[in-house]
Design an enzyme around this catalytic site. Structure first.
Site, PDB file in Angstrom:
ATOM      1  N   ASN A   6      43.076  88.935  57.922  1.00  0.00           N
ATOM      2  CA  ASN A   6      43.335  87.677  58.621  1.00  0.00           C
ATOM      3  C   ASN A   6      44.407  86.923  57.835  1.00  0.00           C
ATOM      4  OD1 ASN A   6      43.259  85.152  59.785  1.00  0.00           O
ATOM      5  ND2 ASN A   6      41.185  84.637  59.083  1.00  0.00           N
ATOM      6  N   TRP A   7      45.620  86.917  58.378  1.00  0.00           N
ATOM      7  CA  TRP A   7      46.721  86.247  57.662  1.00  0.00           C
ATOM      8  C   TRP A   7      46.606  84.729  57.715  1.00  0.00           C
ATOM      9  CZ3 TRP A   7      51.845  89.133  59.428  1.00  0.00           C
ATOM     10  CH2 TRP A   7      51.825  90.443  58.919  1.00  0.00           C
ATOM     11  N   LYS A   8      45.766  84.216  58.598  1.00  0.00           N
ATOM     12  CA  LYS A   8      45.687  82.758  58.833  1.00  0.00           C
ATOM     13  C   LYS A   8      47.096  82.231  59.155  1.00  0.00           C
ATOM     14  CE  LYS A   8      41.610  82.770  56.049  1.00  0.00           C
ATOM     15  NZ  LYS A   8      40.576  82.010  55.384  1.00  0.00           N
ATOM     16  N   HIS A  92      36.292  82.003  64.284  1.00  0.00           N
ATOM     17  CA  HIS A  92      36.447  81.930  62.825  1.00  0.00           C
ATOM     18  C   HIS A  92      35.994  80.541  62.363  1.00  0.00           C
ATOM     19  CE1 HIS A  92      38.278  81.574  58.892  1.00  0.00           C
ATOM     20  NE2 HIS A  92      38.239  82.897  58.848  1.00  0.00           N
ATOM     21  N   GLU A  94      37.171  78.442  60.396  1.00  0.00           N
ATOM     22  CA  GLU A  94      38.211  77.398  60.373  1.00  0.00           C
ATOM     23  C   GLU A  94      38.469  76.874  61.785  1.00  0.00           C
ATOM     24  OE1 GLU A  94      41.043  79.704  58.131  1.00  0.00           O
ATOM     25  OE2 GLU A  94      39.680  79.571  56.422  1.00  0.00           O
ATOM     26  N   GLU A 161      30.612  85.865  57.869  1.00  0.00           N
ATOM     27  CA  GLU A 161      31.381  85.181  56.826  1.00  0.00           C
ATOM     28  C   GLU A 161      30.650  83.905  56.427  1.00  0.00           C
ATOM     29  OE1 GLU A 161      35.837  86.263  56.947  1.00  0.00           O
ATOM     30  OE2 GLU A 161      35.505  84.754  58.457  1.00  0.00           O
ATOM     31  N   GLY A 167      37.743  81.676  51.078  1.00  0.00           N
ATOM     32  CA  GLY A 167      38.848  81.059  50.367  1.00  0.00           C
ATOM     33  C   GLY A 167      38.432  80.306  49.114  1.00  0.00           C
ATOM     34  N   SER A 205      36.173  85.903  50.430  1.00  0.00           N
ATOM     35  CA  SER A 205      36.650  86.212  49.071  1.00  0.00           C
ATOM     36  C   SER A 205      36.528  87.688  48.694  1.00  0.00           C
ATOM     37  CB  SER A 205      35.942  85.322  48.041  1.00  0.00           C
ATOM     38  OG  SER A 205      36.240  83.955  48.290  1.00  0.00           O
ATOM     39  N   GLY A 226      40.844  87.583  54.080  1.00  0.00           N
ATOM     40  CA  GLY A 226      41.853  86.543  54.240  1.00  0.00           C
ATOM     41  C   GLY A 226      42.929  86.679  53.176  1.00  0.00           C
ATOM     42  N   GLY A 227      42.822  85.844  52.135  1.00  0.00           N
ATOM     43  CA  GLY A 227      43.838  85.764  51.084  1.00  0.00           C
ATOM     44  C   GLY A 227      44.335  87.111  50.571  1.00  0.00           C
TER      45      GLY A 227
END
Ligand code: PGA
Length: 241
Positions: A6-8, A92, A94, A161, A167, A205, A226-227
């Site tokens: 997930n590049w966000k 998601h 967010e 999640e 994150g 994470s 993600g990151g």
């Protein structure tokens, strides 16, 4: 084992092009079918073009349930399908936290994606306050109950999640992951039998150095990253772990 990145809201079209070219040139045999990239809509064209000759899946991070219309700022599933997308995130945390996504709108989005043969990746998970008040299972059961509404088919992926692990660098312990993934599997068997074999990804994470331990936890069918998906090599190292 599925590995979804997930590049966000990161990367521009040029960066997306170089990422997919570096990812596809580093692949070993059998890896491409296991990878999915969830990218910003502004990068769809670059990613679609770059992945055309591969079996790597890709798609958006959000969509609207209508094909078109007066929905300013939204992404059409119909267009995503025309561009060749294979997957899309729904719900998601967010999106739930900052953009008012609810279990009910998630159900509408899941149905729209399935109508266009795009596989939804439905995200569920509790906040820290919910975990601390011992309502994790209740929250997850409601997300499943309302998100997997009656018209939804089993052709989807779930992603657990814990919101407090996204994150933050604070990964859930394998015991915590095992407990929740086990709960989800049992809930599906009891309440949505056709979904009983649905893959359940873990997200929050995930990094190359913790992926191996999480991957060997019961009922973990892969990762939503993600990151650490932003660098092609790290993302591949998570898959290889
Ligand atoms: P993270 O994000 O890996 O950066 O924690 C996971 C996600 O939001 O899907």
């Amino acid at each position: 084992m599925i590995c979804a990145g997930n590049w966000k809201m990161n990367k521009n079209p040029d960066e997306a092009t170089s990422y997919v070219s570096s990812l596809s040139s580093s692949l070993r045999s059998g890896e491409e079918q296991k990878l999915i990239l969830l990218v910003p809509a502004l990068c769809f064209s670059s990613v679609a073009q770059g992945l055309k000759k591969t079996k790597i899946g890709w798609g958006g991070q959000n969509c609207h349930w209508q094909d078109s219309g007066a929905f300013t700022g939204e992404n059409s599933v119909q267009v995503m399908a025309q561009m060749g997308a294979t997957h899309c995130l729904v719900g998601h945390s967010e999106r739930r936290q900052f953009f008012g996504e609810t279990n009910k709108t998630c159900a509408q989005k899941i149905a729209a994606l399935q109508k266009h043969k795009i596989i939804p990746i439905y995200c569920i998970g509790e906040t820290l306050a919910e975990r601390d008040s011992n309502v994790t299972e209740k929250v997850i059961a409601t997300q499943l109950q309302e998100g997997l509404a009656a018209d939804i088919k089993p052709n989807l992926i779930l992603a657990y999640e814990p919101v407090w692990a996204i994150g933050t660098g604070r990964v859930a312990s394998t015991e915590q992951i095992k407990a929740v993934h086990g709960f989800i599997r049992a809930w599906l068997k009891e309440n949505r039998a056709p979904f009983k074999d649905t893959a359940i990804l873990y997200g929050g994470s995930v990094k190359p150095d913790n992926a191996k331990a999480i991957a060997s936890t019961p009922e973990v069918g892969g990762f939503l990253v993600g990151g650490a998906s932003l660098v092609a090599n790290d993302f591949l190292n998570i898959l290889r772990a």
